[in-house]
Design a protein around this motif. Sequence first.
Motif, PDB file in Angstrom:
ATOM      1  N   LYS A 252       0.927  -1.135  -0.175  1.00 51.90           N
ATOM      2  CA  LYS A 252       0.095  -0.119   0.056  1.00 51.90           C
ATOM      3  C   LYS A 252       0.739   1.338  -0.066  1.00 51.90           C
ATOM      4  O   LYS A 252       1.692   1.419   0.954  1.00 51.90           O
ATOM      5  CB  LYS A 252      -0.962  -0.056   1.207  1.00 51.90           C
ATOM      6  CG  LYS A 252      -1.745   1.091   1.595  1.00 51.90           C
ATOM      7  CD  LYS A 252      -2.638   1.097   2.421  1.00 51.90           C
ATOM      8  CE  LYS A 252      -3.691   2.176   2.586  1.00 51.90           C
ATOM      9  NZ  LYS A 252      -4.413   2.135   3.761  1.00 51.90           N
ATOM     10  N   GLY A 253       0.868   1.952  -1.107  1.00 51.02           N
ATOM     11  CA  GLY A 253       1.586   3.392  -1.077  1.00 51.02           C
ATOM     12  C   GLY A 253       2.585   3.508  -2.206  1.00 51.02           C
ATOM     13  O   GLY A 253       2.968   4.539  -2.530  1.00 51.02           O
ATOM     14  N   GLU A 254       3.148   2.281  -2.927  1.00 50.31           N
ATOM     15  CA  GLU A 254       3.766   2.414  -3.898  1.00 50.31           C
ATOM     16  C   GLU A 254       3.144   2.055  -5.072  1.00 50.31           C
ATOM     17  O   GLU A 254       2.409   0.883  -5.300  1.00 50.31           O
ATOM     18  CB  GLU A 254       4.851   1.551  -3.688  1.00 50.31           C
ATOM     19  CG  GLU A 254       6.109   1.951  -2.707  1.00 50.31           C
ATOM     20  CD  GLU A 254       6.974   2.825  -3.290  1.00 50.31           C
ATOM     21  OE1 GLU A 254       6.563   3.430  -4.447  1.00 50.31           O
ATOM     22  OE2 GLU A 254       8.243   3.149  -2.690  1.00 50.31           O
ATOM     23  N   SER A 255       3.372   2.666  -6.233  1.00 50.73           N
ATOM     24  CA  SER A 255       2.584   2.362  -7.488  1.00 50.73           C
ATOM     25  C   SER A 255       3.331   1.305  -8.377  1.00 50.73           C
ATOM     26  O   SER A 255       2.819   0.707  -9.204  1.00 50.73           O
ATOM     27  CB  SER A 255       2.607   3.589  -8.429  1.00 50.73           C
ATOM     28  OG  SER A 255       4.050   3.935  -8.799  1.00 50.73           O
ATOM     29  N   ASN A 256       4.530   0.728  -7.783  1.00 52.33           N
ATOM     30  CA  ASN A 256       5.325  -0.108  -8.571  1.00 52.33           C
ATOM     31  C   ASN A 256       5.120  -1.710  -7.924  1.00 52.33           C
ATOM     32  O   ASN A 256       5.864  -2.559  -8.319  1.00 52.33           O
ATOM     33  CB  ASN A 256       6.811   0.100  -8.621  1.00 52.33           C
ATOM     34  CG  ASN A 256       7.456  -0.164  -7.119  1.00 52.33           C
ATOM     35  OD1 ASN A 256       6.680  -0.320  -6.133  1.00 52.33           O
ATOM     36  ND2 ASN A 256       8.546  -0.490  -6.933  1.00 52.33           N
ATOM     37  N   TYR A 257       4.043  -1.725  -7.306  1.00 48.96           N
ATOM     38  CA  TYR A 257       3.823  -3.215  -6.479  1.00 48.96           C
ATOM     39  C   TYR A 257       3.732  -4.113  -7.570  1.00 48.96           C
ATOM     40  O   TYR A 257       4.324  -5.127  -7.233  1.00 48.96           O
ATOM     41  CB  TYR A 257       2.616  -2.848  -5.582  1.00 48.96           C
ATOM     42  CG  TYR A 257       2.476  -4.202  -4.816  1.00 48.96           C
ATOM     43  CD1 TYR A 257       3.326  -4.943  -3.874  1.00 48.96           C
ATOM     44  CD2 TYR A 257       0.948  -4.785  -4.988  1.00 48.96           C
ATOM     45  CE1 TYR A 257       2.908  -6.224  -3.316  1.00 48.96           C
ATOM     46  CE2 TYR A 257       0.817  -6.085  -4.467  1.00 48.96           C
ATOM     47  CZ  TYR A 257       1.728  -6.724  -3.488  1.00 48.96           C
ATOM     48  OH  TYR A 257       1.398  -7.966  -2.919  1.00 48.96           O
ATOM     49  N   ARG A 258       2.710  -3.984  -8.166  1.00 44.60           N
ATOM     50  CA  ARG A 258       2.320  -5.297  -9.178  1.00 44.60           C
ATOM     51  C   ARG A 258       3.748  -5.313 -10.222  1.00 44.60           C
ATOM     52  O   ARG A 258       3.772  -6.657 -10.682  1.00 44.60           O
ATOM     53  CB  ARG A 258       1.134  -4.781  -9.916  1.00 44.60           C
ATOM     54  CG  ARG A 258      -0.188  -4.794  -8.970  1.00 44.60           C
ATOM     55  CD  ARG A 258      -1.451  -4.539  -9.877  1.00 44.60           C
ATOM     56  NE  ARG A 258      -2.673  -4.551  -8.935  1.00 44.60           N
ATOM     57  CZ  ARG A 258      -3.379  -5.787  -8.393  1.00 44.60           C
ATOM     58  NH1 ARG A 258      -2.676  -6.946  -8.807  1.00 44.60           N
ATOM     59  NH2 ARG A 258      -4.329  -5.596  -7.750  1.00 44.60           N
ATOM     60  N   ASP A 259       4.224  -4.342 -10.698  1.00 43.60           N
ATOM     61  CA  ASP A 259       5.232  -4.499 -11.435  1.00 43.60           C
ATOM     62  C   ASP A 259       6.394  -5.148 -10.962  1.00 43.60           C
ATOM     63  O   ASP A 259       7.075  -6.018 -11.546  1.00 43.60           O
ATOM     64  CB  ASP A 259       5.677  -3.116 -12.110  1.00 43.60           C
ATOM     65  CG  ASP A 259       4.930  -2.595 -13.071  1.00 43.60           C
ATOM     66  OD1 ASP A 259       4.005  -3.227 -13.877  1.00 43.60           O
ATOM     67  OD2 ASP A 259       4.770  -1.350 -13.557  1.00 43.60           O
TER      68      ASP A 259
END
Length: 373
Positions: A315-322
């Motif tokens: 939660k909080g980072e946009s690169n989690y799924r990548d």
Amino acid sequence: MGLTSDEVLAVAVLSAVLLFAGTIGLWPRLARRSWGAVTGRAGLLLATQLVLFAAVGLAANRAFGFYASWADLFGQEKEQGVVVDHTPGRGPLRVVGSQHVPGAAGGPATAGRIERVDVVGRTTRIASPAYVYLPPEYFQPRHRTRTFPAAVVLTGYPGTASALVDKLHYPRTALESARAGRTRPMILVMLRPTVAPPRDTECVDVPGGPQTESFFAKDLPDALRGHYRVAGNPGGLGIVGNSTGGYCALKIALHHPGVYGAGAGLSAYYTAPIDATTGDLFQGDEALRHRADLWWYLGHRPAPDTSLLVTTSKKGESNYRDTLRFIDRVKGTGRTRISSIVLESGGHNFNTWRREIPAALEWLDERLNGPRK
């Protein structure tokens, strides 16, 4: 007064307070419907908002180290480093100052030292300032012939190298970790990837432009080994960075495993963006564009014998799924090794990276060559 000085921030905050108080005090006089009163109200509101915005911006810049000076902010930073070789055979690195490790008491043999240096690439002619942390053992007589593992530490874009010292606490963390026996004494070389300011080159060898990847892959390691007692190849040097610096660290470790034994990307992304800050990085060169795309590189080139670390938060980072996809992609190569730090929560900011840096330095220490005692 400098962009990051206490005086500039204090003036901005005081101006905002005075304008707010003035707006409250003058509002009854400007309550009429005349053009003068309307203009006065609009002017006060606009001035207050602008000064308040400036104060918040200055405070954020001090906290996150986006720009170091007014010239840096307005894209006017042009000064290049000048090389002065004082010792025959030494590399193109000049020490221009030194300072204590923040939060550590004692002299260099007790608490280490941070040196401010200028580096000019022999082949690329890129000039960049940097900070070099030298551990206490570097200055102790019984270790006078010892070599040390080292890590190049990169900021995000635009970033300031001083933030790696004052905000992210890399030297203090390395010192405390070595004292506790969690890592060996390590040299840290701290700088920003923006070596051709204000352009964001994404650590690419730009056709007809800055050869940034070559600077980090060849010129900088050569300069360091010519001036400091850095452990030799292969595997004596690692690289770590956050955000843009994280992308650079992963890419350079993948492209140059014979130079960097490991690469850690904190909150990294995995392909170079093209936007107003980068300009045209590839000049139509598809091979160069593919090489800068870590997804493509891992799928089409032989997997290098190196180790990578990636970090993110649920939660909080946009690169989690990548990042999860990237881990699977690297695991599928069968040769490149991958590790990760996944926090439950944490944004794209200094506080998150401070939580990851101690573990990242321990991970680097385990994968770099050099004496263990």
